[in-house]
Design a protein around this motif. Structure first.
Motif, mmCIF file in Angstrom:
data_model
loop_
_atom_site.group_PDB
_atom_site.id
_atom_site.type_symbol
_atom_site.label_atom_id
_atom_site.label_comp_id
_atom_site.label_asym_id
_atom_site.label_seq_id
_atom_site.Cartn_x
_atom_site.Cartn_y
_atom_site.Cartn_z
ATOM 1 N N SER A 1 20.917 34.444 24.080
ATOM 2 C CA SER A 1 22.258 33.903 23.813
ATOM 3 C C SER A 1 22.373 32.514 24.417
ATOM 4 O O SER A 1 21.583 32.117 25.285
ATOM 5 C CB SER A 1 23.329 34.815 24.408
ATOM 6 O OG SER A 1 23.228 34.863 25.826
ATOM 7 N N SER A 2 23.395 31.793 23.973
ATOM 8 C CA SER A 2 23.647 30.470 24.533
ATOM 9 C C SER A 2 25.058 30.021 24.213
ATOM 10 O O SER A 2 25.683 30.486 23.251
ATOM 11 C CB SER A 2 22.643 29.442 23.989
ATOM 12 O OG SER A 2 22.807 29.261 22.599
ATOM 13 N N LEU A 3 25.560 29.121 25.052
ATOM 14 C CA LEU A 3 26.792 28.387 24.784
ATOM 15 C C LEU A 3 26.387 26.971 24.406
ATOM 16 O O LEU A 3 25.521 26.379 25.044
ATOM 17 C CB LEU A 3 27.680 28.331 26.026
ATOM 18 C CG LEU A 3 28.343 29.615 26.502
ATOM 19 C CD1 LEU A 3 29.170 29.329 27.750
ATOM 20 C CD2 LEU A 3 29.197 30.215 25.417
ATOM 21 N N GLU A 4 27.009 26.446 23.370
ATOM 22 C CA GLU A 4 26.687 25.093 22.937
ATOM 23 C C GLU A 4 27.980 24.307 22.795
ATOM 24 O O GLU A 4 28.987 24.830 22.309
ATOM 25 C CB GLU A 4 25.950 25.109 21.591
ATOM 26 C CG GLU A 4 24.678 25.930 21.579
ATOM 27 C CD GLU A 4 23.572 25.356 22.450
ATOM 28 O OE1 GLU A 4 23.533 24.113 22.610
ATOM 29 O OE2 GLU A 4 22.771 26.146 22.976
ATOM 30 N N THR A 5 27.978 23.066 23.227
ATOM 31 C CA THR A 5 29.136 22.208 23.041
ATOM 32 C C THR A 5 28.899 21.318 21.834
ATOM 33 O O THR A 5 27.777 20.923 21.541
ATOM 34 C CB THR A 5 29.391 21.340 24.283
ATOM 35 O OG1 THR A 5 28.210 20.594 24.579
ATOM 36 C CG2 THR A 5 29.763 22.211 25.473
ATOM 37 N N GLY A 6 29.979 21.017 21.151
ATOM 38 C CA GLY A 6 29.887 20.206 19.946
ATOM 39 C C GLY A 6 30.522 20.911 18.776
ATOM 40 O O GLY A 6 31.030 22.033 18.897
ATOM 41 N N ASP A 7 30.505 20.261 17.643
ATOM 42 C CA ASP A 7 31.086 20.826 16.436
ATOM 43 C C ASP A 7 30.340 22.102 16.061
ATOM 44 O O ASP A 7 29.125 22.067 15.838
ATOM 45 C CB ASP A 7 30.980 19.815 15.296
ATOM 46 C CG ASP A 7 31.410 20.417 13.971
ATOM 47 O OD1 ASP A 7 32.585 20.780 13.834
ATOM 48 O OD2 ASP A 7 30.544 20.542 13.088
ATOM 49 N N PRO A 8 31.030 23.249 15.999
ATOM 50 C CA PRO A 8 30.332 24.507 15.720
ATOM 51 C C PRO A 8 29.559 24.491 14.411
ATOM 52 O O PRO A 8 28.447 25.019 14.342
ATOM 53 C CB PRO A 8 31.468 25.540 15.692
ATOM 54 C CG PRO A 8 32.534 24.941 16.550
ATOM 55 C CD PRO A 8 32.466 23.468 16.286
ATOM 56 N N ALA A 9 30.144 23.904 13.380
ATOM 57 C CA ALA A 9 29.445 23.854 12.098
ATOM 58 C C ALA A 9 28.151 23.078 12.225
ATOM 59 O O ALA A 9 27.094 23.508 11.758
ATOM 60 C CB ALA A 9 30.348 23.226 11.036
ATOM 61 N N GLY A 10 28.232 21.921 12.871
ATOM 62 C CA GLY A 10 27.037 21.101 13.025
ATOM 63 C C GLY A 10 25.960 21.783 13.850
ATOM 64 O O GLY A 10 24.780 21.685 13.541
ATOM 65 N N VAL A 11 26.373 22.488 14.909
ATOM 66 C CA VAL A 11 25.414 23.191 15.762
ATOM 67 C C VAL A 11 24.676 24.259 14.962
ATOM 68 O O VAL A 11 23.441 24.362 15.005
ATOM 69 C CB VAL A 11 26.128 23.828 16.972
ATOM 70 C CG1 VAL A 11 25.185 24.771 17.715
ATOM 71 C CG2 VAL A 11 26.642 22.738 17.920
ATOM 72 N N LEU A 12 25.413 25.074 14.217
ATOM 73 C CA LEU A 12 24.783 26.160 13.466
ATOM 74 C C LEU A 12 23.908 25.632 12.327
ATOM 75 O O LEU A 12 22.827 26.161 12.078
ATOM 76 C CB LEU A 12 25.846 27.110 12.928
ATOM 77 C CG LEU A 12 26.480 28.025 13.981
ATOM 78 C CD1 LEU A 12 27.690 28.745 13.405
ATOM 79 C CD2 LEU A 12 25.472 29.035 14.491
ATOM 80 N N VAL A 13 24.376 24.608 11.655
ATOM 81 C CA VAL A 13 23.569 24.031 10.587
ATOM 82 C C VAL A 13 22.267 23.480 11.149
ATOM 83 O O VAL A 13 21.188 23.691 10.580
ATOM 84 C CB VAL A 13 24.348 22.927 9.842
ATOM 85 C CG1 VAL A 13 23.413 22.126 8.932
ATOM 86 C CG2 VAL A 13 25.478 23.530 9.022
ATOM 87 N N ASP A 14 22.336 22.797 12.276
ATOM 88 C CA ASP A 14 21.130 22.244 12.885
ATOM 89 C C ASP A 14 20.153 23.352 13.273
ATOM 90 O O ASP A 14 18.961 23.279 12.976
ATOM 91 C CB ASP A 14 21.499 21.419 14.109
ATOM 92 C CG ASP A 14 20.283 20.830 14.803
ATOM 93 O OD1 ASP A 14 19.509 20.126 14.141
ATOM 94 O OD2 ASP A 14 20.101 21.099 15.996
ATOM 95 N N LEU A 15 20.647 24.393 13.930
ATOM 96 C CA LEU A 15 19.768 25.464 14.397
ATOM 97 C C LEU A 15 19.253 26.332 13.253
ATOM 98 O O LEU A 15 18.237 27.015 13.405
ATOM 99 C CB LEU A 15 20.498 26.327 15.419
ATOM 100 C CG LEU A 15 20.833 25.638 16.746
ATOM 101 C CD1 LEU A 15 21.600 26.583 17.658
ATOM 102 C CD2 LEU A 15 19.561 25.146 17.427
ATOM 103 N N SER A 16 19.916 26.297 12.112
ATOM 104 C CA SER A 16 19.468 27.108 10.977
ATOM 105 C C SER A 16 18.088 26.696 10.487
ATOM 106 O O SER A 16 17.392 27.478 9.837
ATOM 107 C CB SER A 16 20.475 27.014 9.823
ATOM 108 O OG SER A 16 20.436 25.733 9.195
ATOM 109 N N ALA A 17 17.660 25.488 10.820
ATOM 110 C CA ALA A 17 16.339 25.028 10.406
ATOM 111 C C ALA A 17 15.231 25.842 11.060
ATOM 112 O O ALA A 17 14.113 25.896 10.556
ATOM 113 C CB ALA A 17 16.164 23.548 10.747
ATOM 114 N N ASP A 18 15.548 26.509 12.189
ATOM 115 C CA ASP A 18 14.537 27.252 12.924
ATOM 116 C C ASP A 18 14.825 28.753 12.956
ATOM 117 O O ASP A 18 14.202 29.491 13.718
ATOM 118 C CB ASP A 18 14.462 26.717 14.357
ATOM 119 C CG ASP A 18 14.059 25.253 14.389
ATOM 120 O OD1 ASP A 18 12.880 24.974 14.115
ATOM 121 O OD2 ASP A 18 14.915 24.399 14.631
ATOM 122 N N ALA A 19 15.756 29.201 12.142
ATOM 123 C CA ALA A 19 16.116 30.617 12.089
ATOM 124 C C ALA A 19 15.676 31.228 10.771
ATOM 125 O O ALA A 19 15.553 30.540 9.754
ATOM 126 C CB ALA A 19 17.629 30.784 12.264
#
Length: 312
Positions: free
Chosen positions: A87-105
């Protein structure tokens, strides 16, 4: 390797996001994947007024503590199923964070409010941004209305429109049917009947049965291509006269997962940006998997070392 594949779940503490955790855990357990639970937040863009008439800088500690409590609850829920969880907490725009991390999921999962929109507190504009821009398939889990669980997935329906994106969706649907040991139905819809359908302008002299036969031939080709290397999966096929979104929404009441492609050129043109996508996502009674044209076909493992589940 299976342990390198991650199901990414966005949570906000709502019952809907916890339902997304349940779905993600059940999917991960089918193949030994890891679940990564993430809560992303950004600070308000205004400064709070203080009691003395001045202005006070906003302290984000309370916000972060609340977000951590949300993550802790979701992690405890996921761990009960015995899957690997980070798990993790991330700061920033939630949409942008998830879209970015989706490249590795391998998969991204979020919940909906059940009234047609995504959980407002969770992702805001992610209702369109995540499925439209994700690099991996996204599953949108609706609110439970009957009390019945959405898993295990026993019946899957995939929409096919002849586009390259739809072919990718069929391949992914076959992959899901194999993973869940589920029945798979492929549906191609052509709105030919009198009314406002896309092909309502066809003259009466046109052999509509021949049109459906041609659509069925294209459907058979897409399915045959997707089944290469997956001989254990049986696929029922239906070429129907009707509106694709309405038919898929109707199918969703009798199946456990609807799979659609995005950015198609036929019945699903403009998915996640136009009326068809909005109708499917707003009215589906079961989870919907949106497979973007850019999605990987092989669920390939992460390639970056700075993703949060590698730091955990």
């Amino acid at each position: 390797m299976a342990e390198d594949k991650v199901v990414l779940v966005g949570v906000d503490g709502s019952p809907e996001s916890l339902g997304a955790v349940d779905w993600a855990v059940a999917r991960a357990a089918r193949e030994g994947w890891r679940v990564h639970i993430l809560c992303a937040y950004s600070l308000p863009s205004f400064t709070a007024a203080s009691l003395d008439g001045g202005y006070a800088a906003l302290d984000d500690r309370a916000i972060r503590a609340g977000a951590q409590a949300v993550v802790d609850e979701a992690v405890a829920r996921a761990q009960q199923a015995g899957v690997a969880v980070t798990s993790s907490l991330e700061t920033g725009d939630p949409a942008g964070v998830l879209v970015d991390l989706s490249a590795d999921a391998a998969l991204a999962v979020v919940g909906t409010r059940g009234g047609g929109g995504f959980a407002d507190r969770l992702l805001g504009t992610v209702s369109s941004a995540l499925p439209a821009h994700a690099k991996c398939p996204t599953v949108i889990v609706p609110r439970h209305t009957t009390g019945a669980a959405f898993t295990p997935v026993k019946r899957i329906v995939v929409g096919v429109d002849g586009s390259g994106s739809a072919h990718k969706a069929v391949r992914r649907a076959v992959r899901e049917a194999e993973a869940w040991d589920a029945e798979l139905t492929a549906v191609a819809a052509v709105p030919m009947s009198t009314g406002s359908g896309a092909l309502a302008w066809l003259p009466a002299a046109v052999d509509r049965q021949q049109v459906l036969a041609d659509v069925r031939a294209g459907l058979d080709h897409a399915v045959a291509e997707a089944l290469e290397g997956h001989s254990g999966v049986a696929v029922s096929r239906h070429a129907l006269d009707g509106n694709a979104a309405e038919l898929l929404a109707e199918f969703s009441t009798a199946v456990d997962l609807v799979v659609v492609g995005s950015r198609g050129r036929g019945g699903f043109a403009g998915l996640l940006l136009g009326s068809t996508s909005q109708a499917v996502l707003s009215h589906a009674a079961c989870p919907v998997m949106v497979v973007p044209a850019r999605a990987k076909d092989d669920d390939s493992a992460v390639t970056r070392s700075n993703v949060p589940w590698e730091r955990a």
